[in-house]
Write an enzyme that holds these catalytic residues in place. Structure first.
Site, PDB file in Angstrom:
ATOM      1  CG  HIS A 140      -1.868  -1.360   1.143  1.00 27.92           C
ATOM      2  ND1 HIS A 140      -2.771  -2.147   2.207  1.00 27.92           N
ATOM      3  CD2 HIS A 140      -2.938  -1.554   0.604  1.00 27.92           C
ATOM      4  CE1 HIS A 140      -3.007  -2.540   2.418  1.00 27.92           C
ATOM      5  NE2 HIS A 140      -3.886  -2.471   0.869  1.00 27.92           N
ATOM      6  CE  LYS A 154     -12.676  -6.630   1.191  1.00 25.48           C
ATOM      7  NZ  LYS A 154     -10.523  -6.057   0.824  1.00 25.48           N
ATOM      8  NE  ARG A 203      -2.544  -7.185  -4.684  1.00 26.42           N
ATOM      9  CZ  ARG A 203      -3.531  -6.934  -3.564  1.00 26.42           C
ATOM     10  NH1 ARG A 203      -2.840  -8.365  -2.411  1.00 26.42           N
ATOM     11  NH2 ARG A 203      -5.050  -7.116  -3.922  1.00 26.42           N
ATOM     12  CB  SER A 232      -3.959  -6.965   4.233  1.00 30.39           C
ATOM     13  OG  SER A 232      -4.086  -5.110   3.654  1.00 30.39           O
TER      14      SER A 232
HETATM   15  P1  ADP Z   1      -9.873  -3.439  -0.982  1.00 25.01           P
HETATM   16  O1  ADP Z   1     -10.808  -4.083   0.210  1.00 25.01           O
HETATM   17  O2  ADP Z   1     -10.260  -1.624  -1.130  1.00 25.01           O
HETATM   18  O3  ADP Z   1      -9.681  -4.528  -1.888  1.00 25.01           O
HETATM   19  P2  ADP Z   1      -7.206  -3.685   0.193  1.00 25.01           P
HETATM   20  O4  ADP Z   1      -6.795  -2.223   1.431  1.00 25.01           O
HETATM   21  O5  ADP Z   1      -7.021  -4.105   0.176  1.00 25.01           O
HETATM   22  O6  ADP Z   1      -8.452  -3.047   0.315  1.00 25.01           O
HETATM   23  O7  ADP Z   1      -6.550  -2.555  -1.165  1.00 25.01           O
HETATM   24  C1  ADP Z   1      -6.685  -1.775  -1.430  1.00 25.01           C
HETATM   25  C2  ADP Z   1      -5.518  -0.682  -3.305  1.00 25.01           C
HETATM   26  O8  ADP Z   1      -4.300  -1.400  -2.701  1.00 25.01           O
HETATM   27  C3  ADP Z   1      -6.723  -1.628  -3.801  1.00 25.01           C
HETATM   28  O9  ADP Z   1      -6.258  -1.433  -5.265  1.00 25.01           O
HETATM   29  C4  ADP Z   1      -5.239  -3.513  -3.736  1.00 25.01           C
HETATM   30  O10 ADP Z   1      -5.335  -4.119  -4.880  1.00 25.01           O
HETATM   31  C5  ADP Z   1      -4.210  -2.690  -3.848  1.00 25.01           C
HETATM   32  N1  ADP Z   1      -2.920  -3.196  -2.817  1.00 25.01           N
HETATM   33  C6  ADP Z   1      -3.326  -4.033  -1.564  1.00 25.01           C
HETATM   34  N2  ADP Z   1      -2.027  -4.647  -1.168  1.00 25.01           N
HETATM   35  C7  ADP Z   1      -1.220  -4.123  -2.383  1.00 25.01           C
HETATM   36  C8  ADP Z   1       0.292  -4.463  -2.594  1.00 25.01           C
HETATM   37  N3  ADP Z   1       0.811  -5.281  -2.412  1.00 25.01           N
HETATM   38  N4  ADP Z   1       0.810  -3.771  -3.530  1.00 25.01           N
HETATM   39  C9  ADP Z   1       0.430  -2.847  -5.185  1.00 25.01           C
HETATM   40  N5  ADP Z   1      -1.025  -2.623  -4.490  1.00 25.01           N
HETATM   41  C10 ADP Z   1      -2.005  -3.761  -3.515  1.00 25.01           C
END
Ligand code: ADP
Length: 164
Positions: free
Chosen positions: A21, A45, A94, A132
């Protein structure tokens, strides 16, 4: 509301924030004068950190980035963007596995509000495997999350799960 014309919004659950992130936030902050990290409480979630805890962890992790603001929102993202008068969305891609969901979301958001544009950024290769949910699983099973999350998140996970 302030003039958000040059802000980009990076929405997500951030439960917890990871180095992936932060990589995306840093990249976005080089492209836009202001970044709003918009933390959501997705009822579908199961979160381990409360909304306020996730906001605090993100604020701490981004304190070196002046142009980054951490806020929260509830309800439809499209409505929130209209409210703050900002229509650029940042999302992280990703791998191919993210694509279908992210593509669907981008088109749905545009359908809900045609002013919305979604910009996809890819993280450093070393973060492409990081999520996450993976971090949560490692922490819950007693492993070290040191290489995957900011220091403040690692400490919080340690407190909670007593991992290494
Ligand atoms: P959501 O519930 O909206 O998917 P996340 O916190 O899981 O929330 O992810 C938010 C954004 O960050 C999404 O676009 C996800 O693809 C991106 N993201 C999560 N982990 C990574 C990572 N390791 N590298 C790049 N982008 C990421």
């Amino acid at each position: 509301m302030n003039n958000r014309k040059f802000s980009a919004v990076y929405p997500g659950s951030f439960d917890p924030p990871t180095n992936g992130h932060l990589d995306i936030i840093t990249r976005a902050s080089r492209l836009f004068p202001n970044i709003i990290v918009a933390v959501t409480d997705n009822v579908n979630k199961r979160h381990i950190f409360t909304l306020q805890e996730r906001i605090d962890l993100l604020k701490k992790s981004t304190e070196n980035l002046e142009s980054v603001e951490v806020l929260s929102f509830s309800g439809l993202l499209a409505d929130y963007l209209e409210k703050i008068n900002s229509f650029v969305l940042i999302r992280g891609l990703r791998a191919l596995s993210d694509f279908e969901y992210e593509f669907q979301m981008a088109l749905m958001n545009r359908k809900l509000n045609k002013k919305i544009e979604t910009i996809f950024l890819t993280p450093d290769q070393s973060y492409t495997f990081l999520s996450s949910s993976m971090v949560k699983e490692i922490a819950m099973l007693g492993g070290s999350t040191r290489d995957f999350v900011p220091k403040c998140v690692e400490l919080e996970l340690k407190k909670r799960f007593g991992n290494r």
